[in-house]
Scaffold this motif. Structure first.
Motif, short mmCIF file in Angstrom:
data_model
loop_
_atom_site.label_atom_id
_atom_site.label_comp_id
_atom_site.label_asym_id
_atom_site.label_seq_id
_atom_site.Cartn_x
_atom_site.Cartn_y
_atom_site.Cartn_z
N LYS A 135 1.10 4.25 -2.85
CA LYS A 135 0.97 5.67 -2.51
C LYS A 135 2.18 6.46 -2.99
N ASP A 138 0.84 -1.20 0.00
CA ASP A 138 0.00 0.00 0.00
C ASP A 138 0.88 1.25 0.00
N GLU A 165 1.74 7.07 -6.67
CA GLU A 165 0.78 8.15 -6.88
C GLU A 165 1.43 9.51 -6.61
#
Length: 102
Positions: A72, A68, A75
């Motif tokens: 992130k 995760d 992104e």
């Protein structure tokens, strides 16, 4: 010198794995419930019947949290690129897969 990650018994009821700068995994036995618990990077799960089950869950939880975090970061990289384009052109970048209108 880096050392390979491994489980170390820290007491009669606790096992821990040091992941370096990332943090640590820990499992412990609760004699009042006869179950094991896992603590991973701030998240806790309880109720495992064996140390091996708690260790497997700790590893799975750590992988999920790290994956995760990597998503992130990817992104964030895209966001930084979009902001760089804004600074150069004065216009926001178009979303991936969309064309700009004239």
């Amino acid at each position: 010198m880096q050392h390979p990650a491994c489980w170390c018994r820290t007491s009669g009821r606790h096992l821990a794995a040091d992941l370096g700068r990332v943090g640590a995994l820990m499992v412990w036995h609760d004699p009042s419930t006869s179950t094991w618990s896992a603590l991973v990077l701030g998240a806790q799960q309880t109720g495992f019947m064996t140390a091996a089950a708690a260790q497997a869950a700790a590893i799975r939880m750590a992988r999920e949290q790290l994956e995760d975090a990597l998503r992130k970061l990817a992104e964030l990289t895209v966001t930084d690129a979009a902001q760089s384009n804004l600074a150069r052109t004065g216009k926001p970048a178009s979303a991936p897969g969309r064309s700009e209108r004239s």
